[in-house]
Design an enzyme around this catalytic site. Structure first.
Site, PDB file in Angstrom:
ATOM      1  N   LYS A  22       0.839  -1.215   0.000  1.00 53.50           N
ATOM      2  CA  LYS A  22       0.000   0.000   0.000  1.00 53.50           C
ATOM      3  C   LYS A  22       0.868   1.257   0.000  1.00 53.50           C
ATOM      4  O   LYS A  22       0.683   2.154  -0.813  1.00 53.50           O
ATOM      5  CB  LYS A  22      -0.902   0.012   1.242  1.00 53.50           C
ATOM      6  N   ASN A  23       1.827   1.302   0.928  1.00 54.00           N
ATOM      7  CA  ASN A  23       2.558   2.556   1.106  1.00 54.00           C
ATOM      8  C   ASN A  23       3.599   2.805   0.015  1.00 54.00           C
ATOM      9  O   ASN A  23       4.110   3.918  -0.113  1.00 54.00           O
ATOM     10  CB  ASN A  23       3.192   2.614   2.500  1.00 54.00           C
ATOM     11  N   ARG A  92      -4.280   9.904   3.758  1.00 54.66           N
ATOM     12  CA  ARG A  92      -3.126  10.760   4.006  1.00 54.66           C
ATOM     13  C   ARG A  92      -2.314  11.001   2.719  1.00 54.66           C
ATOM     14  O   ARG A  92      -1.818  12.086   2.456  1.00 54.66           O
ATOM     15  CB  ARG A  92      -2.251  10.078   5.061  1.00 54.66           C
ATOM     16  N   CYS A 116      -5.272   7.892   8.918  1.00 53.43           N
ATOM     17  CA  CYS A 116      -5.483   7.365  10.272  1.00 53.43           C
ATOM     18  C   CYS A 116      -5.268   8.451  11.317  1.00 53.43           C
ATOM     19  O   CYS A 116      -4.349   9.269  11.185  1.00 53.43           O
ATOM     20  CB  CYS A 116      -4.504   6.224  10.546  1.00 53.43           C
ATOM     21  N   ARG A 121      -0.734  15.252  12.874  1.00 50.61           N
ATOM     22  CA  ARG A 121       0.065  14.832  11.718  1.00 50.61           C
ATOM     23  C   ARG A 121       0.241  16.055  10.820  1.00 50.61           C
ATOM     24  O   ARG A 121      -0.394  16.175   9.759  1.00 50.61           O
ATOM     25  CB  ARG A 121      -0.610  13.685  10.967  1.00 50.61           C
ATOM     26  N   PRO A 122       1.103  16.991  11.246  1.00 51.32           N
ATOM     27  CA  PRO A 122       1.257  18.219  10.462  1.00 51.32           C
ATOM     28  C   PRO A 122       1.910  17.937   9.106  1.00 51.32           C
ATOM     29  O   PRO A 122       2.451  16.845   8.895  1.00 51.32           O
ATOM     30  CB  PRO A 122       2.179  19.074  11.334  1.00 51.32           C
ATOM     31  N   ASP A 124       4.043  20.415   7.852  1.00 55.55           N
ATOM     32  CA  ASP A 124       5.013  21.516   7.767  1.00 55.55           C
ATOM     33  C   ASP A 124       6.282  21.130   7.006  1.00 55.55           C
ATOM     34  O   ASP A 124       6.834  21.930   6.240  1.00 55.55           O
ATOM     35  CB  ASP A 124       5.360  22.024   9.181  1.00 55.55           C
ATOM     36  N   ASP A 305       4.307   1.000  12.314  1.00 56.55           N
ATOM     37  CA  ASP A 305       3.119   0.302  11.787  1.00 56.55           C
ATOM     38  C   ASP A 305       3.007  -1.121  12.344  1.00 56.55           C
ATOM     39  O   ASP A 305       1.922  -1.704  12.360  1.00 56.55           O
ATOM     40  CB  ASP A 305       3.165   0.236  10.254  1.00 56.55           C
ATOM     41  N   ILE A 327       7.141   7.571  17.135  1.00 55.75           N
ATOM     42  CA  ILE A 327       6.832   8.239  15.851  1.00 55.75           C
ATOM     43  C   ILE A 327       5.531   9.033  15.927  1.00 55.75           C
ATOM     44  O   ILE A 327       5.492  10.203  15.537  1.00 55.75           O
ATOM     45  CB  ILE A 327       6.746   7.209  14.701  1.00 55.75           C
ATOM     46  N   ARG A 397      -8.577  -0.522   4.260  1.00 56.18           N
ATOM     47  CA  ARG A 397      -7.753   0.506   3.626  1.00 56.18           C
ATOM     48  C   ARG A 397      -6.369  -0.045   3.337  1.00 56.18           C
ATOM     49  O   ARG A 397      -5.672   0.460   2.449  1.00 56.18           O
ATOM     50  CB  ARG A 397      -7.628   1.729   4.546  1.00 56.18           C
TER      51      ARG A 397
END
Ligand code: EPZ
Length: 434
Positions: A22-23, A92, A116, A121-122, A124, A305, A327, A397
Site C-alpha cells: 500500500k505505502n 493521508r 489514520c 500529523r502536520p 510543515d 506500523d 513516531i 484501507r
C-alpha cells in the site's frame, strides 16, 4: 460498516502470498502525473486507499482503471490541478499529489489530507521542502494553494526523516531545474520503490535507502511498466498472527530483510524463524516469551506500523514487554480495545507495558485505525470464543482480503458488510455493540 467475526483458538498453518505494498503504491500513483505518460502497474493491491488514489487521478482528467492486479494510467489527458476536499480527506497520501502537480503544472489546489488518526500529523515538512524548491504556498482554513512559476533545485534539510515529505520533495524535484539534494531523507523501502519508479519514468536520481537523495534531472519516457513491491507490513501482520496463535506459516513473495527488526523480536519470543530472501517460515507454540523493550523508530528501526501487531502477539506472553512509540503521539488507541479481551496493558505517556495473561476471552471491539484494527483481529484469533470487531473501513484501507488469507491458514474469520444476512451467530454482536 465492516463487521469482522472471529472465533479464536485455531493454530495457523499453510502458505500465504504477500500483497503489493500500500505505502509503496500510493506515492507511485501520485507520481504518475509528474509527466504525460502511460503506465501499467502490476501487483496493485485491492484496497480502498488505492481506489481513493484512482478517483483523484480521474478527477484530474487522467484515465485510471484496473484489471485484476494491474492498474492502467494514462496521464497524457490531465486537465486539472485541483483536488476536491472530499477526495483529499479519504487518505493521508492524497498530499503527495501536491509535489507531483507542482512538477507537472506549476500549480496545485488542495486541502489538508485525511488518514489514520494517530495524533497531530502536520505537513510543515512537506511545505518547507516544496517552498525550498521555489513553490509559493498559501494556507487558509485548511485549503492549500501552491504555485511555482519555475521550480529550482535546492538543498532540502528535513528536521525529521518524514516518509511523506521525502516523497513530496522527490516528486517536485523531478520538475525542478538543477540538482536537488534531500538531507535526512526517510530511508524506508517505500522510498526506494519510488526511486525505482521515477527512474523507470526517466528521472535521474540516486540515494534512496540512505539519508541523502540526489535528484539531477528528468527526461520523461512515454510508457512504463512497473511492479509494486511486496507489503512489508502485511507480511509483519501475518508473522505476528502466526506467532500469537501458534502454528507453522510460510510467507511468500516478501523481502524478509525489510522486517528483520520484527523477526528479531519474534525470534527472541521463542518463534522458530527461517528467513530466505523472498520467503519466510515461522513456527510458534503460541505462548511466547516476553521480549524486553521495543522502541519504534524510522527505518531501519522497528516500524511504528508493526507496533500494534507485535503488541497483539505479546498479550499472552509469559511476562512483561515494554513498547515505546516514538513516531506518532497517539498510536495506542487500540489498547483499551485489546484490554476488553482481558489483556493487561498499562500506558504511561509514550510507553505501553504489557503483562502477559494466561487467556484472552472473546469480546466486541471497535477498530480505531488501520493497524490498530488489524491488531484487534490478531488478538481475537488468539482468544477463546467469539469476538467481533466493528470497523468503519479502516482495515480494508490496507489489507487485501485479509479474511480469506487468514481463513486459508486455518483461522475462523468472517467479514460481514453490515446489512447483509450471513447466518453467523450474532448474539455477541447484539449484546455487545456499543
Ligand atoms: C507514512 O506516513 C505511512 N503512510 C504510515 O503508514 C507510517 O506509519 C509512517 O509513514 C511512518 O513510517 C504512508 O506511507 C501512506 P511521516 P507519513 O511523515 O508519511 C511527523 C499505515 O498504517 N511529521 O514519516 O504520514 C508526523 O507527525 C500508515 O500504513 C511532522 O511533524 O509519516 C509523525 O510524527 C499510517 N511534519 C512523524 O513525522 C510533517 O510535515 C512521521 O510521519 C510530516 C510528518
Amino acid at each position: 460498516m465492516d463487521i469482522w467475526h472471529i472465533r479464536g483458538g485455531n493454530c495457523l498453518e499453510g502458505t500465504a502470498q504477500i500483497q503489493g505494498s500500500k505505502n509503496a503504491c500510493l506515492p507511485i500513483l501520485a507520481a504518475a502525473v509528474i509527466a504525460p505518460l502511460r503506465c501499467e502497474l502490476l501487483r496493485v493491491p485491492k484496497l480502498s486507499d488505492v481506489d481513493a488514489a484512482l478517483k483523484i487521478l480521474r478527477c484530474l482528467g487522467c484515465t485510471a482503471g484496473r484489471r485484476d492486479e494491474t492498474v492502467y494510467i494514462d496521464s497524457t489527458t490531465l486537465s486539472a490541478c485541483a483536488i476536491p476536499h472530499e477526495l483529499m480527506a479519504e487518505m493521508r497520501s492524497s498530499v503527495i499529489f501536491m509535489g507531483a502537480l507542482l512538477a507537472r503544472c506549476g500549480e496545485a489546489w488542495l486541502s489538508l489530507p485525511g488518514g489514520c488518526r494517530l495524533g497531530k500529523r502536520p505537513i510543515d515538512l512537506h511545505l518547507k521542502a516544496l517552498r525550498a524548491l521555489g513553490a509559493e504556498i498559501e494556507e487558509e482554513g485548511g485549503e492549500l494553494h501552491c504555485r511555482a512559476g519555475k521550480l529550482c533545485g535546492a538543498v532540502i534539510e528535513l528536521r525529521f526523516p518524514s516518509v511523506g515529505a521525502t516523497e513530496n520533495a522527490m516528486l517536485a524535484a523531478c520538475g525542478a531545474k538543477g540538482e536537488t539534494i534531500i538531507r535526512n531523507a526517510a530511508r524506508e523501502p517505500e522510498i526506494m520503490a519510488l526511486q525505482d519508479f521515477l527512474r523507470a519514468l526517466g528521472a535521474e536520481l540516486e540515494g534512496a535507502g540512505t539519508a541523502e537523495i540526489r535528484i539531477r534531472g528528468f527526461h520523461p519516457r512515454g510508457c512504463v511498466q512497473f511492479k509494486i513491491p511486496a507489503d512489508r507490513i502485511a507480511a509483519a501482520t501475518l508473522a505476528c498472527a502466526a506467532a500469537g496463535c501458534g502454528g507453522d506459516v510460510s510467507l511468500q513473495g516478501l523481502e524478509s530483510q525489510q522486517i528483520s527488526t520484527l523477526l528479531h523480536f519474534l525470534n527472541t519470543a521463542g518463534c522458530d524463524i527461517m528467513a530466505q530472501h523472498h520467503a519466510l517460515r515461522i513456527r510458534s507454540e503460541g505462548r511466547l516469551q516476553p521480549v524486553g523493550t521495543v522502541v519504534t523508530a524510522p527505518y531501519p528501526g522497528f516500524p511504528t506500523d508493526a507496533q500494534p501487531l507485535l503488541m497483539a502477539a505479546m498479550l499472552r506472553a509469559s511476562g512483561r514487554t515494554l513498547i515505546r512509540e516514538t513516531i506518532f503521539e497517539q498510536r495506542f488507541r487500540h489498547v483499551p480495545e485489546l484490554c476488553r479481551l482481558g489483556a493487561n496493558i498499562q500506558v504511561d505517556g509514550d510507553t505501553a507495558e504489557i503483562l502477559g495473561v494466561e487467556r484472552l476471552s472473546g469480546t466486541a471491539m471497535q477498530a480505531t485505525d488501520l493497524r490498530g484494527g488489524a491488531a484487534m483481529i490478531l488478538a481475537a484469533l488468539a482468544a477463546d470464543g467469539e469476538s467481533i470487531v466493528f470497523d468503519e473501513g479502516h482495515v480494508r484501507r490496507g489489507y487485501e482480503d485479509i479474511d480469506r488469507t487468514l481463513e486459508n491458514l486455518g483461522a475462523s474469520i468472517f467479514l460481514e458488510h453490515e446489512g447483509e444476512d450471513n447466518g453467523f451467530n450474532t448474539a455477541v454482536q447484539s449484546s455487545a455493540r456499543r
